[in-house]
Design an enzyme around this catalytic site. Structure first.
Site, PDB file in Angstrom:
ATOM      1  N   THR A  67      54.228  44.032  10.354  1.00  0.00           N
ATOM      2  CA  THR A  67      55.576  44.453  10.684  1.00  0.00           C
ATOM      3  C   THR A  67      56.040  45.676   9.860  1.00  0.00           C
ATOM      4  O   THR A  67      55.325  45.891   8.907  1.00  0.00           O
ATOM      5  CB  THR A  67      56.564  43.183  10.785  1.00  0.00           C
ATOM      6  OG1 THR A  67      56.754  42.826   9.393  1.00  0.00           O
ATOM      7  CG2 THR A  67      56.001  42.239  11.478  1.00  0.00           C
ATOM      8  N   LYS A  71      53.468  49.113   8.743  1.00  0.00           N
ATOM      9  CA  LYS A  71      52.485  49.595   9.924  1.00  0.00           C
ATOM     10  C   LYS A  71      51.750  50.771   9.596  1.00  0.00           C
ATOM     11  O   LYS A  71      50.829  51.100  10.042  1.00  0.00           O
ATOM     12  CB  LYS A  71      53.646  49.682  10.860  1.00  0.00           C
ATOM     13  CG  LYS A  71      53.826  48.294  11.645  1.00  0.00           C
ATOM     14  CD  LYS A  71      54.578  48.649  12.851  1.00  0.00           C
ATOM     15  CE  LYS A  71      55.101  47.210  13.627  1.00  0.00           C
ATOM     16  NZ  LYS A  71      55.763  47.413  14.986  1.00  0.00           N
ATOM     17  N   ASP A 107      51.656  47.421  20.612  1.00  0.00           N
ATOM     18  CA  ASP A 107      53.002  47.388  20.982  1.00  0.00           C
ATOM     19  C   ASP A 107      53.029  48.133  22.261  1.00  0.00           C
ATOM     20  O   ASP A 107      53.374  47.487  23.428  1.00  0.00           O
ATOM     21  CB  ASP A 107      53.725  48.214  20.000  1.00  0.00           C
ATOM     22  CG  ASP A 107      54.109  47.267  18.766  1.00  0.00           C
ATOM     23  OD1 ASP A 107      54.138  46.301  18.848  1.00  0.00           O
ATOM     24  OD2 ASP A 107      54.372  48.078  17.738  1.00  0.00           O
ATOM     25  N   GLY A 131      65.362  56.416  22.727  1.00  0.00           N
ATOM     26  CA  GLY A 131      64.825  56.176  21.435  1.00  0.00           C
ATOM     27  C   GLY A 131      63.669  56.984  21.374  1.00  0.00           C
ATOM     28  O   GLY A 131      62.984  57.129  22.093  1.00  0.00           O
ATOM     29  N   ALA A 132      63.227  57.198  19.796  1.00  0.00           N
ATOM     30  CA  ALA A 132      61.965  57.882  19.579  1.00  0.00           C
ATOM     31  C   ALA A 132      61.489  57.264  18.143  1.00  0.00           C
ATOM     32  O   ALA A 132      60.635  58.091  17.235  1.00  0.00           O
ATOM     33  CB  ALA A 132      62.025  59.431  19.322  1.00  0.00           C
ATOM     34  N   GLY A 133      61.646  56.186  18.096  1.00  0.00           N
ATOM     35  CA  GLY A 133      61.373  55.397  16.799  1.00  0.00           C
ATOM     36  C   GLY A 133      59.757  54.762  16.991  1.00  0.00           C
ATOM     37  O   GLY A 133      58.914  55.468  17.848  1.00  0.00           O
ATOM     38  N   GLY A 247      62.199  42.110  27.783  1.00  0.00           N
ATOM     39  CA  GLY A 247      61.241  42.402  26.522  1.00  0.00           C
ATOM     40  C   GLY A 247      60.477  41.161  26.284  1.00  0.00           C
ATOM     41  O   GLY A 247      59.497  41.392  25.748  1.00  0.00           O
TER      42      GLY A 247
END
Length: 280
Positions: A67, A71, A107, A131-133, A247
């Site tokens: 996590t 990563k 993921d 989002g762009a994480g 999710g």
């Protein structure tokens, strides 16, 4: 450890170790198939990551999940990186093959498989991603590899958004563009709208700041947040007639992919999903 005992190690940082739902899901899978394995949640500090990888090899762990914040840093300690890891630049799953460590990222694969399980084919689809994480990066790469036609990235950080769009355009056949996220932005024309931010993750009761009137009944709206599964974002999208996906499907599917990488066996999806739902 006994001869038939192989454990999964999860490096966890930033929240209590007993709040990791993956433990419940993976243990349910082992139990369902009668495998005498254990999935252990272990707090690993960034300064101890190299030692943790040495321990992984020394104790013959079958593999690990990783996590935040491990990563990216973990890539220093593996022997091989799968294609998606090379594109995404991060790993969340490592497999120990007789001492050789191979990094994967499940993921985005879990996201794509979750869509497929709900009858959604990404080929030729137009996607809008909030989002762009890290989560968005993994999802965008896998959707592009799954033949999505167009990705529109919506993010507050211009640098992150433009960097991710450039990656998709340069490394895949998918077209990607970036829109700066300022205020309640209109959702651009798309087939699938994805919330890949942490907005709405328990105990946050908020939802992404967009113009919900721009959501149409023709859209599929997906949230990556598994807890709570039925987020305010999804409820507001349903009010506008859109089909919604939560999710949980992504979480179960990415867990199932990791399970097969470690064990070589098809994961018992129903048992894993029941275990996660019981925790909601």
């Amino acid at each position: 450890m006994g001869r038939n005992y192989r454990a999964q190690l999860t490096g966890v940082f930033g929240y209590p170790v007993d709040e990791n739902p993956t433990v419940v899901m993976q243990q349910a899978a082992f139990k369902e198939l009668g495998i005498d394995w254990r999935y252990l949640t272990i707090l690993v500090k960034p300064s101890d990551l190299a030692d943790a990888f040495r321990g992984l090899r020394a104790m013959n762990f079958a593999g690990i999940n990783l996590t935040v914040p491990h990563k990216i840093e973990a890539l220093k300690y593996v022997d091989e990186q799968a294609l998606e890891v090379r594109l995404i630049g991060a790993t969340n799953t490592v497999v120990n093959q007789n001492g050789r460590l191979i990094a994967y990222n499940t993921d985005g694969k879990g996201f794509v498989e979750g869509l497929r399980m709900n009858g959604v084919d990404l080929k030729g689809k137009r996607l809008a991603i909030l989002g762009a994480g890290g989560a968005s990066r993994a999802i965008c790469v896998e959707c592009a590899l799954a033949s999505a036609a167009e990705l529109t990235l919506i993010n507050r950080s211009v640098e992150k958004g433009e960097k991710l769009a450039s990656l998709i355009n340069e490394k895949t056949d998918c077209r990607a563009s970036f829109i700066g996220w300022e205020g309640a932005i209109d959702v651009p024309p798309c087939d699938i709208l994805i919330n890949a931010t942490s907005i709405g993750l328990y105990p946050d009761e908020n939802c992404p700041d967009i113009n919900y009137d721009s959501i149409t009944p023709e859209m599929i709206v997906q949230d990556v947040i598994p807890n709570p599964a039925d987020t305010l974002f999804l409820r507001r999208a349903r009010e506008r007639g859109a089909k919604t996906l939560d999710g949980l499907g992504m979480l179960v599917c990415q867990g199932a992919i990791g399970f097969k990488l470690w064990t070589g066996l098809d994961a018992p999806l129903d048992a894993m999903k029941r275990a996660i739902e019981a925790e909601q």
